[in-house]
Design a protein around this motif. Structure first.
Motif, PDB file in Angstrom:
ATOM      1  N   PHE A  15       0.860  -1.236  -0.070  1.00 30.50           N
ATOM      2  CA  PHE A  15      -0.159   0.026  -0.113  1.00 30.50           C
ATOM      3  C   PHE A  15       0.939   1.254  -0.079  1.00 30.50           C
ATOM      4  CE2 PHE A  15      -2.462  -3.110   2.308  1.00 30.50           C
ATOM      5  CZ  PHE A  15      -3.512  -3.369   1.427  1.00 30.50           C
ATOM      6  N   SER A  16       0.809   1.992  -0.970  1.00 28.97           N
ATOM      7  CA  SER A  16       1.520   3.480  -1.059  1.00 28.97           C
ATOM      8  C   SER A  16       1.178   4.089   0.032  1.00 28.97           C
ATOM      9  CB  SER A  16       1.565   4.020  -2.521  1.00 28.97           C
ATOM     10  OG  SER A  16       0.175   4.352  -2.792  1.00 28.97           O
ATOM     11  N   GLN A  17      -0.345   4.190   0.173  1.00 27.91           N
ATOM     12  CA  GLN A  17      -0.793   5.033   1.227  1.00 27.91           C
ATOM     13  C   GLN A  17      -1.858   4.306   2.038  1.00 27.91           C
ATOM     14  OE1 GLN A  17      -2.033   9.067   0.399  1.00 27.91           O
ATOM     15  NE2 GLN A  17      -0.127   9.433  -0.831  1.00 27.91           N
ATOM     16  N   ILE A  18      -2.183   4.266   3.339  1.00 35.49           N
ATOM     17  CA  ILE A  18      -3.283   4.060   4.052  1.00 35.49           C
ATOM     18  C   ILE A  18      -3.644   5.348   4.842  1.00 35.49           C
ATOM     19  CG2 ILE A  18      -4.155   2.616   5.773  1.00 35.49           C
ATOM     20  CD1 ILE A  18      -2.210   0.474   5.254  1.00 35.49           C
ATOM     21  N   LYS A  19      -4.554   6.054   4.195  1.00 36.45           N
ATOM     22  CA  LYS A  19      -5.007   7.243   5.055  1.00 36.45           C
ATOM     23  C   LYS A  19      -5.586   7.134   6.323  1.00 36.45           C
ATOM     24  CE  LYS A  19      -5.680   9.084   0.135  1.00 36.45           C
ATOM     25  NZ  LYS A  19      -6.754   9.717  -0.743  1.00 36.45           N
TER      26      LYS A  19
END
Length: 640
Positions: free
Chosen positions: A60-64
């Motif tokens: 995951f490049s981002q997990i906000k």
């Protein structure tokens, strides 16, 4: 003076760098979890996750991150005040049922402490396990009053090229998991959600949640706003026929459920117990009354069979002949005729040494199913009265159906039923329900949950006739990963809609699918007419396992799983394709230096036939088994 000022500026830069990127690694160093601040939107934070296989793979490049309360926001206005040093988490526990009896998992935990513009605190507790990552939110302050959660900002950003298997969300979680290569597909999706990152040798991840309690609703995934971002979404207002509040109400201090991403190779996913590992330990001190086992089940062949005393007795006799401990008396038992009442059926079962289980409509305004008995469990007083009566007449467990909602009030209802049932030593099976969220560890008398498009669907529509074999090979990689699954498998005759799986495929489902109470679906003659090897296997097959190993397979294609009980191994394999194929069984899981005898029950020359062979095997061997279209096999292995 200039030197001091320069040193001070350097220290500020060092702090800024330290706060803008924080990492924690799994104990085996394969999984890295890091925290970063958005460059485009300062004050917004996200986690990044990578997996070290043959190469380093971004999962995951981002997990906000973030939460929004009605009184204030904790989303895009956060300052990181501190991050803890990583702390080792080691958990060892035993279970009465499930994939394995002895559980052990390790992680490194880090806590990120944030404050918003008002100075209010939000913690993010993150863990990197050897087979995944988990994180949760905390409001650590002891502020008086109640607080309403407006939304959760958590969102998993997935690259467009990632292949995925997702189920369209429905409140019963009954549906298929089709492969999606079109990243343009948007909608609301139920847990669990399976993603393949890169090629087959790279990485897989399965998203779900765990340890949901009375203080929050259950969530789902939605990429309706952004096709690449799967945001956690609350239940719809219309769920449960418009009963219950969408937004959860809580008091402080408070912790959210764990957000869970199981990560690794397919074996890491299939064998994972991470959902239960992060859930609250057992709340029961006395558990000797909790007994996993096989049950006969009248409903699949005769939807209204429990109304018929004589028909129900046939299933009691079946359980007695097969040595199964249980029979389930399904809906409409309060309308029983044709020679007997419920009490007569219970006494007949006890005379045969068979323990009865009883169905209930969960009742209340949240469902509109009229079939009874209903409305007997909706209050503490009615549950106490009903459960005391069940205990008195000799009922061992309840199947409670038709919940239709994941709102906070329904989470409370599930847990109220579990806690009250424990007081009367009644095992529980939830149907028409949410998916498992770790409760089987906390309440080990929770034996199974439906939340699956299972065997009973042969009664309802023709989809299982054409898709059943493929669907069966999807479930070990998706739904059954996260907890027990009351699919109601194993049927050799036909219900309202025919099945096209072979007899050997159906037999293998008793091993492939994990459920602590396994309701075998077929009518008595379906079992009575089996050849002895298949019949003996079903007489002896466990429903609780000491060890589970994934041996081979691919979602929607085929799957081979080995499960051990004491010294005996059971291996089940099924073919999801409409063509014959050879499936390889590697025996790397056997003890080196020992020789084993094995009984193979495989497809015969036609779909209702069996081919039985006796073999000698040892660790390191490989066996190729020919499967018919939609076929399968079962292998029973004992030490010599």
């Amino acid at each position: 003076m200039n030197l001091i000022r320069y040193s001070f500026l350097l220290s500020l830069v060092a702090v800024a760098v330290r706060l803008d990127a924080q990492q924690v690694y799994s104990p085996n160093k394969k999984i890295e979890l890091s925290l970063s601040q958005s460059k485009e939107k300062p004050g917004s934070w996200f986690l990044s996750v990578s997996y070290q296989g043959k190469t380093k793979t971004p999962v995951f490049s981002q997990i906000k991150l973030g939460m929004e309360r009605q009184d204030q926001s904790f989303t895009d206005n956060l300052s990181l005040k501190s991050s803890s040093k990583p702390v080792a988490i080691k958990d060892q526990y035993t279970t009465l049922h499930g994939k394995s009896s002895n559980r052990e998992n390790e992680a490194q935990e880090i806590i990120f402490a944030f404050v918003n513009t008002k100075g209010s605190k939000l913690n993010v507790v993150a863990r990197a396990y050897n087979n995944g990552i988990t994180f949760k939110y905390e409001f650590p302050e002891k502020t008086q009053g109640t607080f309403v959660i407006k939304r959760e900002a958590t969102a998993f950003v997935v690259e467009e090229k990632v292949e995925r298997w997702l189920q369209r969300f429905v409140t019963s979680y009954e549906g298929f998991y089709p492969a999606q290569k079109d990243s343009a597909l948007t909608g609301e999706w139920g847990y669990p959600a399976l993603f393949k990152i890169g090629d087959q040798e790279s990485c897989w991840t399965l998203l779900t949640e765990a340890n949901v309690d009375r203080t929050y609703c259950a969530t789902k995934l939605s990429n309706q706003e952004n096709k690449s971002s799967y945001q956690l979404a609350f239940p719809a207002a219309t769920d449960g026929f418009n009963t219950g509040q969408v937004n959860s109400t809580l008091t402080l201090p408070w912790s959210s459920p764990w957000r869970v991403a199981i990560i690794g190779q397919l074996a890491d996913v299939v064998e994972s117990t991470l959902v239960e590992d992060v859930s609250k330990p057992s709340q029961l001190t006395k558990t000797d009354w909790i007994k996993p086992g096989v049950s006969s089940w009248v409903y699949w062949a005769y939807n209204h069979g429990t109304k018929d005393y004589k028909k129900l007795c046939e299933y009691i006799d079946l359980a007695a002949r097969m040595g199964w401990p249980y029979t389930l008396m399904d809906w409409e038992w309060d309308e029983m005729t044709n020679g007997g009442t419920l009490e007569d059926a219970v006494n007949y079962a006890k005379s045969k040494g068979v323990k009865p289980l009883l169905w209930y409509n969960s009742g209340g305004a949240h469902n509109q199913v009229s079939s009874g008995p209903r409305d007997r469990l909706t209050t503490p007083e009615s549950r106490a009265k009903e459960f005391a009566w069940l205990k008195k007449i000799g009922i061992y467990g309840v199947k409670v159906d038709f919940f239709e909602s994941d709102k906070q009030d329904m989470m409370r209802y599930y847990l109220d039923i579990l806690e009250d049932a424990a007081r009367y030593e009644l095992m529980v099976n939830f149907h028409g329900s949410t998916v498992p969220r770790g409760w089987s560890r906390t309440y080990p008398h929770l034996m199974s949950m439906e939340a699956v498009y299972g065997g009973e669907q042969y009664n309802n529509q023709e989809y299982m006739t054409t898709k059943g074999a493929w669907h069966n090979t999807m479930l070990p990689f998706t739904r059954n990963v996260i907890g027990p699954m009351d699919y109601t498998p194993v049927a050799f005759t036909n219900s309202q809609h025919a099945h096209t799986t072979t007899y050997a495929h159906e037999l293998a489902l008793a091993v492939i699918f994990e459920s602590s109470i396994q309701h075998l679906a077929d009518r008595p003659q379906g079992f009575d007419h089996l050849p002895d090897p298949a019949k003996f296997m079903l007489k002896e097959v466990p429903t609780a396992w000491d060890e589970t190993r994934f041996l081979a397979g691919y979602p929607g294609k085929e799957v081979v799983i080995a499960r051990r009980k004491a010294a005996r191994w059971y291996v089940g394999g099924i073919n999801g394709d409409d063509r014959s194929k050879k499936v390889s069984i590697p025996f790397h899981f056997l003890t080196k230096g020992k020789t084993y005898r094995a009984e193979l029950i495989a497809d015969g020359d036609y779909d209702s036939g069996f081919d039985v062979k006796y073999l000698t095997i040892k660790e390191g061997d490989t066996l190729e088994v020919k499967c018919l279209p939609r076929g399968g096999f079962t292998l029973l292995i004992n030490e010599m």
